[in-house]
Design a protein around this motif. Sequence first.
Motif, PDB file in Angstrom:
ATOM      1  N   TRP A  68      43.377  38.365  35.370  1.00 45.93           N
ATOM      2  CA  TRP A  68      43.380  38.123  36.811  1.00 45.93           C
ATOM      3  C   TRP A  68      43.538  39.402  37.620  1.00 45.93           C
ATOM      4  CZ3 TRP A  68      41.941  33.295  37.696  1.00 45.93           C
ATOM      5  CH2 TRP A  68      42.222  32.324  36.722  1.00 45.93           C
ATOM      6  N   SER A  69      43.744  40.539  36.971  1.00 50.76           N
ATOM      7  CA  SER A  69      44.010  41.774  37.716  1.00 50.76           C
ATOM      8  C   SER A  69      43.108  42.936  37.333  1.00 50.76           C
ATOM      9  CB  SER A  69      45.474  42.202  37.512  1.00 50.76           C
ATOM     10  OG  SER A  69      45.745  42.417  36.124  1.00 50.76           O
ATOM     11  N   GLU A  70      42.313  42.809  36.285  1.00 48.98           N
ATOM     12  CA  GLU A  70      41.457  43.903  35.835  1.00 48.98           C
ATOM     13  C   GLU A  70      39.985  43.496  35.896  1.00 48.98           C
ATOM     14  OE1 GLU A  70      42.700  45.013  31.948  1.00 48.98           O
ATOM     15  OE2 GLU A  70      44.780  45.398  32.530  1.00 48.98           O
ATOM     16  N   SER A  71      39.124  44.515  35.835  1.00 50.03           N
ATOM     17  CA  SER A  71      37.684  44.277  35.800  1.00 50.03           C
ATOM     18  C   SER A  71      37.163  44.542  34.386  1.00 50.03           C
ATOM     19  CB  SER A  71      36.968  45.187  36.811  1.00 50.03           C
ATOM     20  OG  SER A  71      37.066  46.547  36.410  1.00 50.03           O
ATOM     21  N   TYR A  85      38.779  39.886  37.457  1.00 49.10           N
ATOM     22  CA  TYR A  85      39.168  40.051  38.863  1.00 49.10           C
ATOM     23  C   TYR A  85      37.962  40.360  39.741  1.00 49.10           C
ATOM     24  CZ  TYR A  85      41.351  42.033  43.038  1.00 49.10           C
ATOM     25  OH  TYR A  85      41.712  42.302  44.334  1.00 49.10           O
ATOM     26  N   HIS A  86      37.090  41.246  39.287  1.00 46.25           N
ATOM     27  CA  HIS A  86      35.910  41.612  40.071  1.00 46.25           C
ATOM     28  C   HIS A  86      34.988  40.419  40.286  1.00 46.25           C
ATOM     29  CE1 HIS A  86      34.539  41.574  35.964  1.00 46.25           C
ATOM     30  NE2 HIS A  86      33.290  41.797  36.328  1.00 46.25           N
ATOM     31  N   ILE A 244      34.915  46.799  40.446  1.00 46.13           N
ATOM     32  CA  ILE A 244      35.443  46.013  41.560  1.00 46.13           C
ATOM     33  C   ILE A 244      34.767  46.479  42.845  1.00 46.13           C
ATOM     34  CG2 ILE A 244      37.490  45.418  42.889  1.00 46.13           C
ATOM     35  CD1 ILE A 244      39.156  45.877  40.374  1.00 46.13           C
TER      36      ILE A 244
END
Length: 306
Positions: A68-71, A85-86, A244
């Motif tokens: 949920w926080s990285e691409s 995330y992206h 992102i």
Amino acid sequence: MSTLAANKPAYDGQTLDLTGKSGGRAFRNTLASVLITLCFLIALIPLLWILWTVISKGYSLLFDAGWWSESQRGITVRREGGGAYHAVMGTLIMALITALIAVPIAILGAIYLVEYGRGTKAAKVVSFMIDILTGVPSIVAALFIYAVWITVFGFNRVGFAVSLSLVLLMLPVVLRSTEEMLKLVPDELREASYALGVPKWKTILKVVVPTAFGGIITGVMLGLARVMGETAPLLILVGYSKNINLNPFDGFMGALPTMINQDRTELALQPAADRVWAAALTLILLVLLLNVLARLVARFSAVKSK
């Protein structure tokens, strides 16, 4: 008196059957109930099968905070890691732009058809065009925007172009559902408002729309669910990026459908397969979350009877 007596049917002393049910009617009623239940269960089987397959194969990555926080920047199909995330942000941004354009047009169009244009030629033309848009495939809408946005005006492939094509798909869904909800508002409410001297535009704004608000929100959510999973406009109008990018007017953007498409050819590799199923489950959860939020908004915003 003699005439009334002559026309009166004779009573033969038997008990009249007032229940209206005979053996044949009861059998047909039971048979219809069984068939309807059976059809419902048959229709439920593929839905549950799909949900179980997606959940069982895609749930593991969703518990990783990095999802949920990285691409996916720097992540190859053979390598584990990275997140969505992206793609989640790209999907939400394009869906939000689509809703901001399509929802006001659809609601105003439905108000015109129901409140102002009944029986007019203009309303018939609008209704006919909406029927045509309802059956337009997503790839046709994408090609139309491509011809106008890129070929005619010379703009680049960006996320905003995707939103424009999705507007063509979302508009008829929201307009038709809003139209039906407005038709369900009793005319007595309108007439009571008119009797108090309230102008028509204010009656629509303060009485008609709030009464149908729950159904309108449901239609908006159906429209969003219709467009959030579309892939053809994304493939034609914007390239997929693993980086992102939160600017829909500049460069390629990631989205959950194109993220699924990116790794679908490498399902033999476990890292790629895990990302495909996790992205599919994430998309389902996003649509579910939006529907739940819409129901809550509709419930707390509904006109309360006293």
